[in-house]
Enzyme design. Structure first.
Site, short mmCIF file in Angstrom:
data_model
loop_
_atom_site.label_atom_id
_atom_site.label_comp_id
_atom_site.label_asym_id
_atom_site.label_seq_id
_atom_site.Cartn_x
_atom_site.Cartn_y
_atom_site.Cartn_z
N ASP A 394 115.37 21.94 -38.22
CA ASP A 394 114.35 22.99 -38.12
C ASP A 394 114.77 24.02 -37.08
O ASP A 394 115.72 23.79 -36.32
CB ASP A 394 113.01 22.32 -37.71
CG ASP A 394 111.82 23.26 -37.83
OD1 ASP A 394 111.91 24.27 -38.54
OD2 ASP A 394 110.77 22.95 -37.20
N GLU A 397 117.27 29.27 -37.04
CA GLU A 397 117.60 30.68 -37.39
C GLU A 397 118.58 31.31 -36.42
O GLU A 397 119.36 32.17 -36.88
CB GLU A 397 116.29 31.49 -37.49
CG GLU A 397 115.42 31.09 -38.65
CD GLU A 397 114.76 29.71 -38.48
OE1 GLU A 397 114.46 29.33 -37.34
OE2 GLU A 397 114.57 29.03 -39.50
N ASP A 465 107.26 27.89 -43.40
CA ASP A 465 105.82 27.75 -43.16
C ASP A 465 104.98 28.62 -44.09
O ASP A 465 104.53 29.70 -43.73
CB ASP A 465 105.52 28.09 -41.70
CG ASP A 465 106.23 27.15 -40.74
OD1 ASP A 465 106.74 26.11 -41.21
OD2 ASP A 465 106.30 27.47 -39.55
O1 MIG Z 1 107.27 25.68 -34.17
O2 MIG Z 1 108.25 20.84 -36.03
O3 MIG Z 1 108.75 25.00 -40.28
O4 MIG Z 1 107.81 22.47 -40.97
O5 MIG Z 1 106.34 21.07 -39.02
C1 MIG Z 1 107.06 25.01 -35.37
C2 MIG Z 1 107.03 21.47 -36.23
C3 MIG Z 1 108.15 24.04 -35.62
C4 MIG Z 1 108.32 24.56 -37.98
C5 MIG Z 1 108.61 23.98 -39.33
C6 MIG Z 1 107.52 23.02 -39.71
C7 MIG Z 1 107.40 21.93 -38.67
C8 MIG Z 1 107.14 22.55 -37.30
N1 MIG Z 1 108.19 23.51 -36.98
#
Ligand code: MIG
Length: 759
Positions: A394, A397, A465
């Site tokens: 996650d 980017e 999201d």
């Molecule tokens: O700042 O890990 O897109 O799927 O549940 C949010 C927490 C961070 C973004 C991801 C989402 C995930 C969430 N993350």
């Protein structure tokens, strides 16, 4: 600002497999990768030798070209590239001379400072599809887009950019199709005639070269354009996915977060108690000790191995999340090692870059460096040792609070703006390579949010999201279908919508669509209402359960579809534009979300609050999946769409292998492969594929593959001799006839030799 057009051709030379063309202000490097793929790289400065992140092939040897008075020509069996010399312009034709695509005669390639742009001829009737994870319409004509991997919090159906960059699109006009991949990881932009009348379209990047691959093979005659061929060629160039673990195709239940081992076990038990099939559970960020990557919270997850053993006993796999940000904290192993070895991003003076994310102040690993990738990959031992099977990447980017990592941040000796769009992909690559090593002969499952072209070699992706509303339900279909056009087959959206709370109707409907989404994962944001199937009332639970069960019944078909993706790059969720490229109906806004799921199922996504909708059925005959009612296509029809029955249609002649309901992919089926055949006038075939679903033994011939043919003239179904040495899980075969009147179904023993079954 000075504007430089590339100007007239001067000297030309051939070096190795590349034609080098010097023009006034730029140099072009042209090479042939395959008869249908030509690379053109136009550079103002010395070209760098840095390898492409996306491309895994080399140019062909033996380049030939012809020099004419005012042009240079390169001819292959599939393409003709004519390079006009005064000024330098590139035009691609079919071998028989039909113009596929080319430069705008006036401008061609232009620099303004470091920005480079290519202005191209726009045909009156030209459409554009692709660019991967992009909002907007299926036909991108009249829209413009930017590639700049972004943590797109709260995105909507118009937001741009999102998390991933696939600077690859397909153009269609006059019965011709072509593809163009701009292999440039700077911020890039694509404008499909949004503000240039019908004169031209343009694309470019903030820096680097105009380095593109042109795909022009039209494929076999009499096909409707040849988008399948372009995808095949593009995924040959950038790589194809391995066979995914079978369990990753089952139902996945996620949440931000299951807060403890006890909570996870309770969820697992409930699935089994309610007889709702499921394969995968997730740990989102709260399993860690203070959000430190590769650690476990000692209070809430005291014995990870024990937890995972118990989950395994119940037939579940566990996937855990990792973020790139490494907490600055002495004594934390990844921080100490990374800091000592200079593995983190820096400022120009060598100070380490600090950004804040979940753990607080963090450093960011330089995933562009092979040593760092190895180090990162090895760290997964903390997760694989107790038995974690999948690895969720996650925030890559990369995301830091504030979203504005300064452009003076460096990775090694290159600055972030040069390759921000590839950062997430390099993290996924490190994760994939590392866990593949640690898991020995087992297939790792990697899921990433940020990505660049070629990501399919390493990872599945999801669309970040999204929001719990109908607009997102429909948008999700377009995102997944468009990712498929970019060679990414294993994709999904957060079923139910990440932010907000779905109505029960929306949850039920979205779940029914999840059955036909390549990766079927239910996920929700922290603070939202519980999403597991039993939270929606008894009646809704029954529908959800029945739909998830259908997913499991369809797994033999779905797994075979993934085999196709593995072999040819053909996605599993396919916009109708792939098979019906020049059928205008496909692009109409009311129909543009429809798709084929595998070869034979047509899915018409319905919003949660409708009981019927208009569906476009392409020419030919179709059956409603739920009723076997036959319907003739080539027109829009009105379809019932109660919550219990998503409009799904079957192509006449379809062959769909299914199995009985199992509670997970670990559970043995009853041993009967159900071959469902829907009657049709034309002969058809299906490539059936099976292997052990977990290991790489299929690469050594341990698979089971056969071609199943339906022949209405001979009134029979034939199963070819089995290829490969894997023994099928199914020791019996049962053909189930749909639309054949009273043809009786018989159970036969599953022979390795040819089987002919008449009706
Ligand atoms: O700042 O890990 O897109 O799927 O549940 C949010 C927490 C961070 C973004 C991801 C989402 C995930 C969430 N993350």
């Amino acid at each position: 600002m000075q504007t430089e057009l590339s100007g007239k051709v001067g000297k030309i030379a051939k070096q190795n497999n590349t034609l080098i063309i010097k023009a006034d202000t730029a140099t072009a490097y042209v090479s042939v990768y395959s008869p249908g793929i030509i690379r053109v790289r136009i550079a103002k400065n010395k070209v760098s030798a840095a390898d492409s992140f996306a491309v895994i092939q080399q140019p062909l040897a033996g380049l030939t070209y012809q020099e004419h008075e005012d042009n240079i020509e390169i001819n292959t069996s599939e393409l003709k590239l004519r390079i006009n010399t005064s000024p330098m312009r590139f035009n691609f034709y079919t071998p028989d001379g039909r113009l596929l695509s080319g430069d705008d005669e006036r401008f061609g390639t232009v620099w303004q400072g470091e920005n480079v742009a290519n202005y191209r001829k726009l045909f009156k009737n030209e459409r554009f599809i692709g660019l991967g994870e992009k909002t907007g319409n299926l036909d991108r004509r009249g829209s413009n887009y930017v590639n700049w991997n972004t943590d797109a919090v709260d995105y909507n159906a118009k937001s741009d950019p999102l998390y991933k960059s696939f600077p690859f699109f397909i153009g269609l006009h006059d019965g011709l199709t072509y593809g163009l991949f701009l292999d440039n990881t700077h911020r890039s932009w694509f404008d499909f005639g949004s503000s240039t009348d019908h004169e031209m379209y343009w694309l470019g990047a903030d820096g680097g070269d105009l380095d593109y691959y042109f795909f022009g093979a039209q494929g076999p005659k009499n096909t409707n354009g040849n988008i399948a061929q372009i995808i095949r060629d593009y995924t040959w160039l950038t790589g194809r996915m391995e066979m995914p673990p079978l369990w990753s195709l089952g139902y996945q239940q996620c949440r931000w977060s299951y807060m403890s081992a006890d909570e996870l076990l309770e969820i697992a038990r409930k699935f089994r108690k309610h007889n709702i099939p499921a394969d995968v559970l997730y740990c989102d960020i709260d399993y860690m000790d203070g959000y430190k990557i590769f650690t476990w919270d000692k209070k809430t997850f005291p014995k990870p191995k024990k937890l995972i053993d118990e989950l395994t006993d119940m037939g579940f796999r566990l996937v855990t999340i990792v973020d790139p940000g490494i907490k600055i904290e002495k004594g934390y192993r990844q921080y100490d090692e990374g800091a000592a070895k200079n593995y983190f991003a820096t400022y120009p003076n060598g100070d380490k870059y600090i950004g804040e994310v979940w753990p607080g102040r963090c450093h960011f690993p330089d995933f562009f460096n092979e040593k760092v990738r190895e180090w990162w990959g090895g760290s997964f031992q903390a997760l694989t040792q107790p038995g974690v099977a999948g690895f969720w990447n996650d925030m890559n980017e990369p995301a830091a609070w504030g979203q504005h990592i300064p452009p003076i941040v460096k990775f090694g000796n290159r600055y972030l703006p040069e390759f921000r769009n590839a950062y997430g992909m390099q993290m996924a690559r490190a994760t994939y390579n590392g866990t593949k090593k640690l898991l020995k002969n087992k297939r790792p499952f990697v899921l990433t949010r940020a990505a660049y072209a070629g990501i399919q070699r390493y990872s599945a992706v999801w669309t970040g999201d999204n929001t719990a509303n109908d607009e997102h339900l429909l948008l999700g279909c377009r995102l997944v279908n468009s990712l498929g056009l970019s060679g990414v087959a294993l994709t999904g959206v957060d079923i139910g919508g990440f932010s907000g709370n779905p109505t029960p109707e929306l949850m039920v409907r979205w779940n029914s669509l999840g059955v036909f989404t390549p990766m079927f994962r239910n996920h929700a944001m922290i603070g939202t209402v519980k999403r597991e199937p039993w939270n929606w009332g008894k009646q809704n639970e029954r529908i959800i359960k029945k739909d998830i069960a259908l997913r499991y019944q369809l797994l033999p078909y779905i797994y075979s579809a993934f085999y196709q993706a593995h072999q040819t790059g053909m996605p599993v969720s396919r916009t109708l534009a792939i098979d019906y490229a020049f059928d205008d109906n496909v692009y109409q806004h009311i129909y543009q979300n429809q798709f084929l799921f595998g070869d034979n199922l047509l899915i018409a996504p319905a919003e949660s609050n409708v009981t019927g909708l208009k569906v476009y059925l392409p020419p030919g005959e179709w059956y409603r999946f739920s009723t076997d009612k036959k319907i003739s296509g080539g027109r829009g029809i009105k379809a019932d769409a109660p919550l219990t029955d998503l409009p799904v249609f079957i192509k006449a002649g379809a062959i769909i292998p299914m199995q009985n309901i199992v509670q997970s992919t670990n559970e043995k089926s009853d041993g009967v492969l159900q071959l469902h055949i829907w009657n049709g006038k034309q002969a058809s075939s299906f490539v059936y594929y099976e292997d052990d679903g977990v290991s790489y033994n299929y690469e050594q011939g341990e698979y089971h593959k056969r071609i199943i043919t339906f022949d209405p003239r001979r009134k029979q179904v034939t199963l070819s001799v089995v290829e490969g040495n894997f023994v099928s899980r199914f020791d019996r075969v049962k053909v189930i006839w749909h639309g054949f009147g009273k043809a009786a179904s018989k159970v036969l023993s599953n022979e390795v030799g040819e089987m002919v079954i008449g009706y």
